[in-house]
Motif scaffolding. Structure first.
Motif, PDB file in Angstrom:
ATOM      1  N   GLU A  80     -11.488 -18.272  14.661  1.00  0.00           N
ATOM      2  CA  GLU A  80     -12.232 -16.708  14.156  1.00  0.00           C
ATOM      3  C   GLU A  80     -13.801 -17.220  13.322  1.00  0.00           C
ATOM      4  OE1 GLU A  80     -10.229 -14.225  10.673  1.00  0.00           O
ATOM      5  OE2 GLU A  80      -9.803 -16.530  10.924  1.00  0.00           O
ATOM      6  N   LEU A  81     -13.825 -18.480  13.140  1.00  0.00           N
ATOM      7  CA  LEU A  81     -15.085 -18.135  12.341  1.00  0.00           C
ATOM      8  C   LEU A  81     -15.749 -18.205  13.242  1.00  0.00           C
ATOM      9  CD1 LEU A  81     -16.919 -18.677  10.028  1.00  0.00           C
ATOM     10  CD2 LEU A  81     -16.413 -21.454  10.348  1.00  0.00           C
ATOM     11  N   VAL A  82     -15.776 -19.001  14.706  1.00  0.00           N
ATOM     12  CA  VAL A  82     -17.387 -18.563  15.603  1.00  0.00           C
ATOM     13  C   VAL A  82     -16.953 -17.131  16.403  1.00  0.00           C
ATOM     14  CG1 VAL A  82     -17.717 -19.199  18.012  1.00  0.00           C
ATOM     15  CG2 VAL A  82     -16.655 -20.542  16.533  1.00  0.00           C
ATOM     16  N   ARG A  83     -15.849 -17.290  16.255  1.00  0.00           N
ATOM     17  CA  ARG A  83     -15.874 -15.499  16.419  1.00  0.00           C
ATOM     18  C   ARG A  83     -17.343 -14.164  16.059  1.00  0.00           C
ATOM     19  NH1 ARG A  83     -13.132 -11.128  15.638  1.00  0.00           N
ATOM     20  NH2 ARG A  83     -10.996 -12.056  14.120  1.00  0.00           N
ATOM     21  N   LEU A  84     -16.659 -14.327  14.038  1.00  0.00           N
ATOM     22  CA  LEU A  84     -17.660 -13.500  13.609  1.00  0.00           C
ATOM     23  C   LEU A  84     -19.000 -13.712  12.577  1.00  0.00           C
ATOM     24  CD1 LEU A  84     -14.209 -13.093  11.378  1.00  0.00           C
ATOM     25  CD2 LEU A  84     -15.124 -11.591  12.672  1.00  0.00           C
ATOM     26  N   GLN A 135      -8.037 -25.794  -1.024  1.00  0.00           N
ATOM     27  CA  GLN A 135      -6.432 -25.791  -0.297  1.00  0.00           C
ATOM     28  C   GLN A 135      -5.895 -27.344  -0.451  1.00  0.00           C
ATOM     29  OE1 GLN A 135      -7.146 -21.981  -0.001  1.00  0.00           O
ATOM     30  NE2 GLN A 135      -4.858 -23.237   0.702  1.00  0.00           N
ATOM     31  N   THR A 136      -4.121 -27.468  -1.135  1.00  0.00           N
ATOM     32  CA  THR A 136      -3.618 -28.517  -0.725  1.00  0.00           C
ATOM     33  C   THR A 136      -2.966 -28.976   0.416  1.00  0.00           C
ATOM     34  OG1 THR A 136      -1.833 -28.199  -1.743  1.00  0.00           O
ATOM     35  CG2 THR A 136      -3.239 -28.895  -3.565  1.00  0.00           C
ATOM     36  N   MET A 137      -3.092 -27.782   1.686  1.00  0.00           N
ATOM     37  CA  MET A 137      -1.922 -28.137   2.342  1.00  0.00           C
ATOM     38  C   MET A 137      -3.064 -26.683   3.704  1.00  0.00           C
ATOM     39  SD  MET A 137       0.939 -29.564   2.604  1.00  0.00           S
ATOM     40  CE  MET A 137       2.222 -28.570   2.930  1.00  0.00           C
ATOM     41  N   PRO A 138      -2.402 -27.610   4.809  1.00  0.00           N
ATOM     42  CA  PRO A 138      -2.980 -26.489   5.858  1.00  0.00           C
ATOM     43  C   PRO A 138      -2.930 -25.195   6.254  1.00  0.00           C
ATOM     44  CG  PRO A 138      -1.504 -27.379   7.190  1.00  0.00           C
ATOM     45  CD  PRO A 138      -1.705 -28.311   5.540  1.00  0.00           C
ATOM     46  N   PHE A 139      -2.380 -24.431   5.545  1.00  0.00           N
ATOM     47  CA  PHE A 139      -1.293 -22.919   5.480  1.00  0.00           C
ATOM     48  C   PHE A 139      -2.502 -22.593   4.306  1.00  0.00           C
ATOM     49  CE2 PHE A 139       1.856 -26.221   5.496  1.00  0.00           C
ATOM     50  CZ  PHE A 139       2.277 -26.678   7.177  1.00  0.00           C
ATOM     51  N   ALA A 140      -2.083 -20.494   4.675  1.00  0.00           N
ATOM     52  CA  ALA A 140      -2.567 -20.230   4.178  1.00  0.00           C
ATOM     53  C   ALA A 140      -3.999 -19.991   3.446  1.00  0.00           C
ATOM     54  CB  ALA A 140      -1.593 -19.616   2.510  1.00  0.00           C
ATOM     55  N   ARG A 141      -4.745 -20.224   4.809  1.00  0.00           N
ATOM     56  CA  ARG A 141      -6.541 -20.274   4.249  1.00  0.00           C
ATOM     57  C   ARG A 141      -7.269 -18.283   3.922  1.00  0.00           C
ATOM     58  NH1 ARG A 141      -8.744 -24.681   8.011  1.00  0.00           N
ATOM     59  NH2 ARG A 141      -6.479 -25.720   8.365  1.00  0.00           N
ATOM     60  N   PRO A 142      -8.152 -18.597   3.406  1.00  0.00           N
ATOM     61  CA  PRO A 142      -8.976 -16.904   3.048  1.00  0.00           C
ATOM     62  C   PRO A 142      -9.345 -16.830   4.309  1.00  0.00           C
ATOM     63  CG  PRO A 142      -9.645 -18.469   1.489  1.00  0.00           C
ATOM     64  CD  PRO A 142      -8.991 -19.560   2.421  1.00  0.00           C
ATOM     65  N   GLY A 143      -8.853 -15.607   5.021  1.00  0.00           N
ATOM     66  CA  GLY A 143      -9.494 -15.313   6.089  1.00  0.00           C
ATOM     67  C   GLY A 143     -10.709 -15.150   6.178  1.00  0.00           C
ATOM     68  N   PHE A 144     -11.689 -15.044   7.442  1.00  0.00           N
ATOM     69  CA  PHE A 144     -12.559 -14.542   7.776  1.00  0.00           C
ATOM     70  C   PHE A 144     -13.055 -13.161   7.481  1.00  0.00           C
ATOM     71  CE2 PHE A 144     -12.791 -19.344   8.847  1.00  0.00           C
ATOM     72  CZ  PHE A 144     -13.301 -20.006   8.116  1.00  0.00           C
ATOM     73  N   ALA A 145     -12.259 -12.795   8.022  1.00  0.00           N
ATOM     74  CA  ALA A 145     -12.388 -10.946   7.162  1.00  0.00           C
ATOM     75  C   ALA A 145     -12.492 -10.785   6.386  1.00  0.00           C
ATOM     76  CB  ALA A 145     -11.741 -10.428   8.493  1.00  0.00           C
ATOM     77  N   ASP A 146     -11.696 -11.566   5.204  1.00  0.00           N
ATOM     78  CA  ASP A 146     -11.502 -10.949   4.482  1.00  0.00           C
ATOM     79  C   ASP A 146     -12.782 -11.636   3.192  1.00  0.00           C
ATOM     80  OD1 ASP A 146      -8.938  -9.976   4.326  1.00  0.00           O
ATOM     81  OD2 ASP A 146      -8.096 -11.593   3.798  1.00  0.00           O
TER      82      ASP A 146
END
Length: 172
Positions: free
Chosen positions: A49-53, A142-153
């Motif tokens: 996703e980061l590469v796309r943006l 984060q302490t876990m791999p889940f629910a990271r800030p989305g790059f679009a946000d």
């Protein structure tokens, strides 16, 4: 701590260069994305996703690095297999440097119940926006791999920050 200098960061990248935060001269920010490593399927989708943006970040004056504790071979495989062309991909982030940045560190479990072979130690995800003067503007750790800030946000937030000259928060 927001509005204070971040720790030094210098890592080798898969293109053969040495990436040093102190040498960066972005128009507005440097985005440092710490990812768990090649073993993490969530990281794969996140970095793709980061590469796309990347063009959107560049248009806003943001320089980007993704980095992990993986060694060179794992990082090169990651770059190729995940198709991360155009992304500065650093490797060899030391556990001590990760901790200095506030990243959480996990002990790998070898082969896991979900079929992933984890390294002995690795950092958990973090996202950092650093001002050109080397001070922290924003961090999401984060302490876990889940629910990271989305790059679009993140891009939407950057539009607001830039338009309103919004100050860093959390420094008190």
């Amino acid at each position: 701590m927001p509005r204070h200098p971040v720790p030094d960061l210098a890592v080798a990248t898969v293109d053969g260069s040495l990436w040093r935060l102190a040498d960066r001269r972005p128009e507005r920010f440097t985005l440092v994305v710490a990812y768990r490593g090649r073993h993490c399927p969530i990281c794969r989708a996140y970095l793709q996703e980061l590469v796309r943006l990347l063009p959107e970040f560049a248009a806003r004056g943001v320089d980007v690095l993704a980095v992990s504790a993986d060694d060179e071979a794992r990082a090169r495989d990651t770059h190729r297999e995940w198709r991360l062309e155009g992304l500065a991909l650093g490797y060899g982030l030391s556990i001590a440097t990760g901790r200095a940045w506030g990243l959480y560190v996990s002990t790998g479990r070898g082969a896991t119940s979900i079929g992933i072979e984890e390294p002995a130690l690795f950092t958990e995800p973090g996202l950092f926006l650093v001002r050109p003067d080397g001070t922290l503007y924003w961090a999401a750790i984060q302490t876990m791999p889940f629910a990271r800030p989305g790059f679009a946000d993140v891009l939407k937030a950057l539009d607001f920050v830039i338009a309103k000259d919004y100050p860093a928060r959390g420094e008190a």
